[in-house]
Scaffold this motif. Structure first.
Motif, PDB file in Angstrom:
ATOM      1  N   UNK A 105      10.365   7.832  -4.113  1.00  0.00           N
ATOM      2  CA  UNK A 105       8.873   7.564  -3.681  1.00  0.00           C
ATOM      3  C   UNK A 105       9.476   6.336  -2.175  1.00  0.00           C
ATOM      4  N   UNK A 106      10.284   5.582  -2.317  1.00  0.00           N
ATOM      5  CA  UNK A 106      10.141   4.708  -1.858  1.00  0.00           C
ATOM      6  C   UNK A 106      11.050   5.461  -0.072  1.00  0.00           C
ATOM      7  N   UNK A 107      11.693   6.509   0.290  1.00  0.00           N
ATOM      8  CA  UNK A 107      12.462   7.341   0.753  1.00  0.00           C
ATOM      9  C   UNK A 107      11.000   7.637   1.715  1.00  0.00           C
ATOM     10  N   UNK A 108       9.977   8.061   0.891  1.00  0.00           N
ATOM     11  CA  UNK A 108       9.042   9.362   2.178  1.00  0.00           C
ATOM     12  C   UNK A 108       8.159   7.447   2.953  1.00  0.00           C
ATOM     13  N   UNK A 109       8.090   6.341   2.325  1.00  0.00           N
ATOM     14  CA  UNK A 109       6.965   5.829   2.597  1.00  0.00           C
ATOM     15  C   UNK A 109       7.813   4.902   3.540  1.00  0.00           C
ATOM     16  N   UNK A 110       9.202   4.757   3.237  1.00  0.00           N
ATOM     17  CA  UNK A 110       9.889   4.025   4.710  1.00  0.00           C
ATOM     18  C   UNK A 110       9.921   5.463   5.353  1.00  0.00           C
ATOM     19  N   UNK A 111      10.550   6.226   5.599  1.00  0.00           N
ATOM     20  CA  UNK A 111      10.332   7.590   6.197  1.00  0.00           C
ATOM     21  C   UNK A 111       9.464   7.512   7.291  1.00  0.00           C
ATOM     22  N   UNK A 112       8.361   7.190   6.717  1.00  0.00           N
ATOM     23  CA  UNK A 112       6.498   8.161   7.914  1.00  0.00           C
ATOM     24  C   UNK A 112       6.777   5.964   8.558  1.00  0.00           C
ATOM     25  N   UNK A 113       7.188   4.952   7.657  1.00  0.00           N
ATOM     26  CA  UNK A 113       6.843   3.516   8.630  1.00  0.00           C
ATOM     27  C   UNK A 113       7.656   3.397   9.577  1.00  0.00           C
ATOM     28  N   UNK A 114       9.099   4.472   9.935  1.00  0.00           N
ATOM     29  CA  UNK A 114       9.751   4.647  10.777  1.00  0.00           C
ATOM     30  C   UNK A 114       9.829   5.671  11.619  1.00  0.00           C
TER      31      UNK A 114
END
Ligand SMILES: Cc1cc2nc3c(=O)[nH]c(=O)nc-3n(C[C@H](O)[C@H](O)[C@H](O)COP(=O)(O)O)c2cc1C
Ligand code: SF4
Ligand code: FES
Lengths: 448, 172
Positions: A105-114
């Motif tokens: 979940x953290x990877x998806x949200x962070x990847x979206x942010x970046x």
């Protein structure tokens, strides 16, 4: 001070599966971010949270993210550092094994942010069984529309892969990790350029620790301002501490930053005190790379203030009387521990793990190991002690990557705080082969 | 060169190469070396490495220099079961050294050696991320933690009975 965020649902049966994780509120941050926030909004919340990277260096994550270059038409990457090899540290393993979807979940949200459309989790090869757990969880996330094309109908695409290393501590250093991920030897790169400008495949890249990325979901859910209220001062949030050594309850503890060190060591909620009712001798508070502190200085600062589990309090006193929170690898030594032997052991570790690119590190770590070995085995000279200090100074600050410093600090700090024990080892060369030094008189009076 | 992957390993290797962008499939080298080690008796001979180079389409030297850098890749033949005992600080203060002596005596070999029957290789390795459950060892994909002499005996009996190559890439 016992607030749980990352491990809130650790005891829920089936929390490793998508369905249970989702039922417990999982993947909400992805929905919130993709449906109601711009990537910049997410970065802003992470900045407000004040969270500092959990991999060791403690650099503020939001700030790191804001440095990412965004040239048009060039892909950007998020790479998760799951190399976890700093001696004393085993928290990322726990998190990934028990709650794999927390990291995903953290990877998806962070990847979206970046703005990353392909992301990688680089995991140490020895953790192959966790790689399987993560791949299973990733397959579930794809099947439920949280990975792949047009996630939740937002138009955002993301592919996520797990990539194994093959045994090399140095691949935890972020540029060595990127080299390794490109299929090369794990030799750290000369910086600049930093990964934010030229990282994986020379494209702008962010590398973050497992625990850092897992914390992004709760930060987005509760908002950065709320997260910043947890913890103490500039040490916001909670931290996973890996506790090992001579304690009654070794394991992983999520603590709110600011917890007194004394409570962490002695409370039954945490380490549960020293094993076999022994006395505390020393602590390595943040993984093998940080300075070792004797009992009196880990419980109280040099100004006689209570020492807290926070970035600022642990480093209070600098290298003279302080240490660092580092990776949160908390190793406890009892009164019978031999500081010389432990220092030799760590020196051997760094020598073994040096990539060999820079001579101060390659030669210096080998030299320190050799000198410490002869002291430990009763062949040392008194001049060896200053020699060790000299060698450690020649390494420190003179290398391509921080492994050199990481090798120098444990030796320099052990001698700074336990010089008498090193001298005894040399003067009582025969006796020191059959018994340990014990506690320094000056420390004995102060500790329980 | 007369080595070749099984059908399954070859398909998996090809799929792994697709995980990386166009032209960057050399990234799959380490994952594929893990497969090669599992396919070819637990170590990487120069034939094995040449074969991997041919699959990925890179020069053999690019494979040698990488394989020799990483501690999990064996550049020499090893036993079917590599017992890798962590001997770094936190494990060393909680029984790793006596576990190593116990295993040396029991198997009648020294660290780094392989038993005459080719079953066990004994190694000391650095921190495996299991510091709170010392002493411990890794064999293949599995971690064996909080070991005692009795548990080590049981483990050795079990592995002897299984009598197969214990690979890092086994499915647990
Ligand atoms: C020798 C060395 C080993 C390191 N090992 C790790 C590691 O195993 N895991 C990790 O997250 N960071 C490790 N780091 C720190 C990384 O270089 C990098 O700072 C970190 O992954 C950034 O993530 P963070 O900002 O989320 O902490 C290591 C650094 C050095 C110099
Ligand atoms: S400091 Fe050591 S590990 Fe880092 S690049 Fe130099 S030789 Fe390699
Ligand atoms: S020191 Fe042995 S697993 Fe960490």
């Amino acid at each position: 001070m016992s607030r749980k965020i990352l491990l809130e649902h650790i005891d829920v049966p089936g929390i490793n599966t998508f369905d249970t994780y989702r039922k417990m509120g999982g993947y909400r941050s992805v929905e919130k971010a993709l449906k109601t926030m711009s990537p910049e909004d997410v970065v802003e919340e992470v900045k407000k949270s004040g969270m500092r990277g959990r991999g060791g260096a403690g650099f503020p994550t939001g700030m790191k993210w804001s440095f990412l270059a965004k040239p048009v038409g060039v892909p950007r990457y998020l790479v998760c550092n799951a190399d976890e090899s700093e001696p004393g540290t085993f928290k990322d393993r726990y998190l990934m094994e028990k709650i794999p979807h927390g990291l995903i979940e953290g990877m998806i949200t962070s990847s979206y942010a970046l703005g990353a459309n392909t992301s990688y989790i680089y995991i140490r090869g020895e953790y192959f069984y966790i790689l399987r757990i993560l791949e299973k969880a990733i397959a579930e996330a794809y099947a439920n529309g949280f990975l792949g094309k047009n996630i939740l109908g937002s138009g955002y695409d993301l592919d996520l892969y797990v990539h194994p290393g093959a045994g090399a501590y140095i691949c935890g250093e972020e540029t060595a990790l990127l080299e390794s991920l490109e299929g090369k030897r794990g030799n750290p790169r000369v910086k600049p350029p930093f990964p934010a400008i030229a990282g994986l495949y020379a494209c702008p890249t962010v590398v973050n620790n497992v625990e850092t990325i897992a914390a992004i979901a709760p930060i987005v859910n509760m908002g950065g301002d709320e997260y910043a209220k947890i913890g103490i001062g500039r040490s916001t949030g909670t931290k996973l501490i890996s506790a090992s050594g001579h304690i009654n309850n070794p394991g992983i503890y999520e603590i709110e930053l600011g917890l007194p060190v004394e409570e962490f060591i002695y409370s039954d909620k945490y380490c549960g005190g020293i094993k076999n009712n022994k006395k505390l001798k020393a602590v390595v508070a943040g993984g093998s790379s940080v300075p070792i502190l004797p009992a009196n200085l880990i419980l109280k600062t040099a100004n006689n203030e209570e020492r807290l589990m926070s970035y600022e309090s642990l480093s209070d006193g600098g290298f003279v009387s302080g240490t660092m929170l580092g990776s949160g690898g908390f190793v406890v030594y009892d009164e019978d521990s031999c500081i010389v032997r432990n220092t030799w052991n760590f020196a051997r570790f760094y020598h073994h793990e040096s990539c060999g690119q820079c001579s101060p590190c390659r030669e210096g770590t080998g030299w320190m190991e050799k000198v410490l070995h002869r002291i430990e085995y009763g062949h040392g000279k008194l001049s060896d002690i200053d020699l060790l200090v000299e060698v450690s100074k020649k390494i420190e600050g003179n290398t391509i990557c921080p492994l050199g410093d990481a090798a120098a600090w444990p030796v320099a700090s052990a001698i700074r705080h336990f010089r008498e024990e090193f001298e005894w080892h040399i003067k009582e060369a025969t006796l020191s082969q059959s018994r340990n030094f014990g506690l320094l008189a000056a420390h004995e009076a102060l500790v329980k | 060169m007369n080595l070749a992957f099984s059908e399954e390993a070859l398909t998996l290797s090809k799929a792994l190469m697709k995980r990386y962008p166009e032209g960057k499939h050399k990234s799959a080298l380490i994952p594929i070396l893990h497969i090669a080690q599992a396919e070819f008796n637990g170590w990487l001979s120069s034939d094995a490495m040449d074969y991997v180079a041919s699959i990925i389409g890179i020069k053999p030297i690019e494979v040698y220099e990488v394989a020799s850098f990483y501690s999990m890749f064996n550049m020499q033949p090893v036993g079917k079961c590599s017992l890798e005992v962590c001997h770094t600080g936190p494990c060393a203060i909680n029984g790793a050294e006596s576990l190593i002596s116990y295993l040396e005596n029991k198997l009648n070999i020294k660290l780094g050696q392989t038993t005459a029957d080719g079953m066990f290789t004994l190694k000391a390795v650095e921190c495996l991320g299991s510091c709170g459950s010392a002493p411990m060892l890794q064999c293949g994909v599995n971690y064996y933690e909080n070991l005692t002499n009795e548990k080590a005996d049981e483990l050795i009996n079990r592995l002897t009975a299984e009598n197969r190559l214990q690979s890092y890439t086994d499915i647990k």
